[in-house]
Scaffold this motif. Structure first.
Motif, PDB file in Angstrom:
ATOM      1  N   LYS A  92       6.230 -14.686  -4.898  1.00  0.00           N
ATOM      2  CA  LYS A  92       4.909 -14.125  -4.658  1.00  0.00           C
ATOM      3  C   LYS A  92       4.635 -13.040  -5.699  1.00  0.00           C
ATOM      4  CE  LYS A  92       4.365 -16.466  -0.787  1.00  0.00           C
ATOM      5  NZ  LYS A  92       3.394 -17.576  -0.674  1.00  0.00           N
ATOM      6  N   LEU A  93       3.383 -12.765  -5.909  1.00  0.00           N
ATOM      7  CA  LEU A  93       2.970 -11.704  -6.823  1.00  0.00           C
ATOM      8  C   LEU A  93       2.717 -10.437  -6.015  1.00  0.00           C
ATOM      9  CD1 LEU A  93       2.017 -10.666  -9.603  1.00  0.00           C
ATOM     10  CD2 LEU A  93      -0.277 -11.512  -9.004  1.00  0.00           C
ATOM     11  N   ALA A  94       3.551  -9.413  -6.227  1.00  0.00           N
ATOM     12  CA  ALA A  94       3.390  -8.143  -5.515  1.00  0.00           C
ATOM     13  C   ALA A  94       2.411  -7.253  -6.271  1.00  0.00           C
ATOM     14  CB  ALA A  94       4.733  -7.445  -5.369  1.00  0.00           C
ATOM     15  N   VAL A  95       1.422  -6.754  -5.562  1.00  0.00           N
ATOM     16  CA  VAL A  95       0.415  -5.863  -6.150  1.00  0.00           C
ATOM     17  C   VAL A  95       0.485  -4.510  -5.442  1.00  0.00           C
ATOM     18  CG1 VAL A  95      -2.049  -5.479  -6.505  1.00  0.00           C
ATOM     19  CG2 VAL A  95      -1.100  -7.780  -6.746  1.00  0.00           C
ATOM     20  N   ILE A  96       0.686  -3.443  -6.213  1.00  0.00           N
ATOM     21  CA  ILE A  96       0.758  -2.103  -5.642  1.00  0.00           C
ATOM     22  C   ILE A  96      -0.648  -1.525  -5.533  1.00  0.00           C
ATOM     23  CG2 ILE A  96       1.780   0.186  -5.847  1.00  0.00           C
ATOM     24  CD1 ILE A  96       3.814  -2.097  -5.577  1.00  0.00           C
ATOM     25  N   CYS A  97      -1.013  -1.098  -4.345  1.00  0.00           N
ATOM     26  CA  CYS A  97      -2.335  -0.519  -4.080  1.00  0.00           C
ATOM     27  C   CYS A  97      -2.167   0.970  -3.795  1.00  0.00           C
ATOM     28  CB  CYS A  97      -2.992  -1.212  -2.891  1.00  0.00           C
ATOM     29  SG  CYS A  97      -3.120  -3.004  -3.044  1.00  0.00           S
ATOM     30  N   ASN A  98      -2.616   1.813  -4.705  1.00  0.00           N
ATOM     31  CA  ASN A  98      -2.438   3.263  -4.617  1.00  0.00           C
ATOM     32  C   ASN A  98      -3.640   3.881  -3.906  1.00  0.00           C
ATOM     33  OD1 ASN A  98      -0.420   5.295  -6.042  1.00  0.00           O
ATOM     34  ND2 ASN A  98      -2.428   6.256  -6.016  1.00  0.00           N
ATOM     35  N   LEU A 158       0.831  -1.195   0.000  1.00  0.00           N
ATOM     36  CA  LEU A 158       0.000   0.000   0.000  1.00  0.00           C
ATOM     37  C   LEU A 158       0.870   1.250   0.000  1.00  0.00           C
ATOM     38  CD1 LEU A 158      -2.068  -2.200   0.860  1.00  0.00           C
ATOM     39  CD2 LEU A 158      -3.188  -0.437   2.237  1.00  0.00           C
ATOM     40  N   VAL A 159       0.581   2.157  -0.944  1.00  0.00           N
ATOM     41  CA  VAL A 159       1.311   3.424  -1.052  1.00  0.00           C
ATOM     42  C   VAL A 159       0.307   4.555  -1.194  1.00  0.00           C
ATOM     43  CG1 VAL A 159       3.286   2.308  -2.159  1.00  0.00           C
ATOM     44  CG2 VAL A 159       1.497   3.322  -3.578  1.00  0.00           C
ATOM     45  N   ASN A 160       0.716   5.751  -0.791  1.00  0.00           N
ATOM     46  CA  ASN A 160      -0.149   6.919  -0.987  1.00  0.00           C
ATOM     47  C   ASN A 160      -0.192   7.338  -2.445  1.00  0.00           C
ATOM     48  OD1 ASN A 160      -0.666   6.988   1.716  1.00  0.00           O
ATOM     49  ND2 ASN A 160       0.312   8.956   2.113  1.00  0.00           N
ATOM     50  N   ASP A 161       0.993   7.349  -3.087  1.00  0.00           N
ATOM     51  CA  ASP A 161       1.070   7.826  -4.475  1.00  0.00           C
ATOM     52  C   ASP A 161       2.280   7.169  -5.133  1.00  0.00           C
ATOM     53  OD1 ASP A 161       1.141   9.151  -6.866  1.00  0.00           O
ATOM     54  OD2 ASP A 161       1.472  11.155  -6.024  1.00  0.00           O
TER      55      ASP A 161
END
Length: 358
Positions: free
Chosen positions: A100-106, A66-69
């Motif tokens: 693992k599959l990394a998914v970025i959540c903006n 999880l990232v802000n931007d």
């Protein structure tokens, strides 16, 4: 107790077939009905994959970051570094060699979106979740976060904070890697004071963020220790809050210059904000650092290429992100007590100099 599709249907006052249609997205459903079903799913923490609900503690090959931007280098560097440890060559265990599959959540900085992503990752039985950057200091949001993270941890998900302090309550974390924002802010202002600056403006980030508060506290600690609270025209009057972006730095610096034309230095909440501050200073016909010194925070890659190069506080973003990735994958043991404070380093460059005379 395992929540079933029938439980969701009863809660939403629809048939199980309607719940299935909403969740699978393969049949048109009225918007109001869809909203009711999704609300029931959220309320009950229903796991979308029916067979998976019987595997309460099982996890998938998915890791959420999880990232802000993601367009902000502060978050992009940490997320990219974490991904090198999550999606790299596996150790031969499990499917696909253990990767693992990394998914970025903006999240866009939205507390609500942060909780939504955690819910979605819970339904996907994520193996791990890495949350980056400062947290929102709202008691209601913190309580909701603690409850959501506890449910994730109970289901076998590893929780790692990177660049943010632990929650006031809740022990669901594998580890929290917190930057020494307060110490970095203090050392930066102490540097300016040592050069002879007495009137220092401060462009702060959003007031509800932990990062903002800690950096500002460090700045004000330095002023108090030097006995400059009153002489600086009071630190509150010379502090302007805004988003962590260039426009905020530009507009806030113009505001500070109007409030106190005699300032000799501006401290910015981060390096991106500092670029805006530099532009505002130049647009007023002033020189950096001969007329006004400017300093940033984070030591983002472009800071050394600014003209003049930006005095800033270096945070080891890549190193912290990579460590968070290893912790999320179980490749590294958590620090003692689960909490590690990561030191900040002062980087003195050409954008700061002694104040003008007269």
């Amino acid at each position: 107790m395992t929540v079933t599709l029938a439980d969701v249907a009863a809660r939403a006052r629809v048939s199980p077939a309607t719940v299935s249609r909403v969740l699978n997205g393969n049949y048109p459903v009225a918007a109001s009905t869809r909203e009711r079903v999704l609300r029931a799913v959220d309320d009950l923490d229903y796991v979308l994959n029916g067979p998976a609900s019987s595997l309460a503690a099982a996890t998938s090959d998915l890791v959420g970051i999880l990232v802000n931007d993601i367009a902000d280098p502060f978050f992009g560097i940490m997320a990219g570094a974490a991904q090198t440890q999550i999606g790299g060559p596996g150790d031969g265990s499990g499917r696909a060699g253990g990767e693992k599959l990394a998914v970025i959540c903006n999240t866009g900085g939205s507390p609500e979106r942060e909780l939504t992503y955690l819910t979605l990752l819970q339904r996907q039985r994520a193996a791990a979740v890495v949350l980056t950057g400062g947290a929102v200091e709202s008691p209601d949001h913190q309580a909701a976060m603690a409850a959501k993270l506890a449910k994730l941890a109970d289901a076998g998900t590893r929780i790692v904070f990177c660049g943010r302090p632990p929650l006031p309550e809740g022990d669901a974390l594998v580890a929290a890697l917190a930057f020494d924002n307060r110490g970095g802010g203090r050392r930066l202002t102490e540097h300016l004071i040592s050069l002879g600056h007495r009137r220092i403006g401060y462009v702060a980030g959003p007031p509800e963020r932990t990062t903002t508060r800690h950096r500002l506290e460090g700045h004000r600690e330095a002023l108090r220790s030097a006995g400059l609270d009153a002489e600086s025209g009071d630190s509150e009057r010379l502090t302007v809050h805004g988003p962590y972006d260039r426009r905020s730095g530009y507009e806030a610096t113009l505001d500070i210059l109007r409030r106190e034309p005699g300032i000799t230095a501006v401290v910015a909440a981060n390096d991106t904000v500092a670029l805006g501050a530099c532009a505002a200073v130049r647009d007023q016909g002033l020189r950096i650092p001969q007329d006004i010194s400017v300093a940033g925070f984070d030591d983002l890659p472009f800071s050394v290429d600014a003209v003049p190069a930006l005095t800033t506080v270096r945070l080891p973003l890549f190193e912290a992100g990579a460590r968070a990735g290893r912790l999320a994958m179980g490749k590294e043991n958590p620090p003692p007590g689960g909490i590690a404070t990561i030191a900040a380093e002062l980087m003195i460059r050409g954008s700061t100099a002694p104040p003008r005379v007269g």
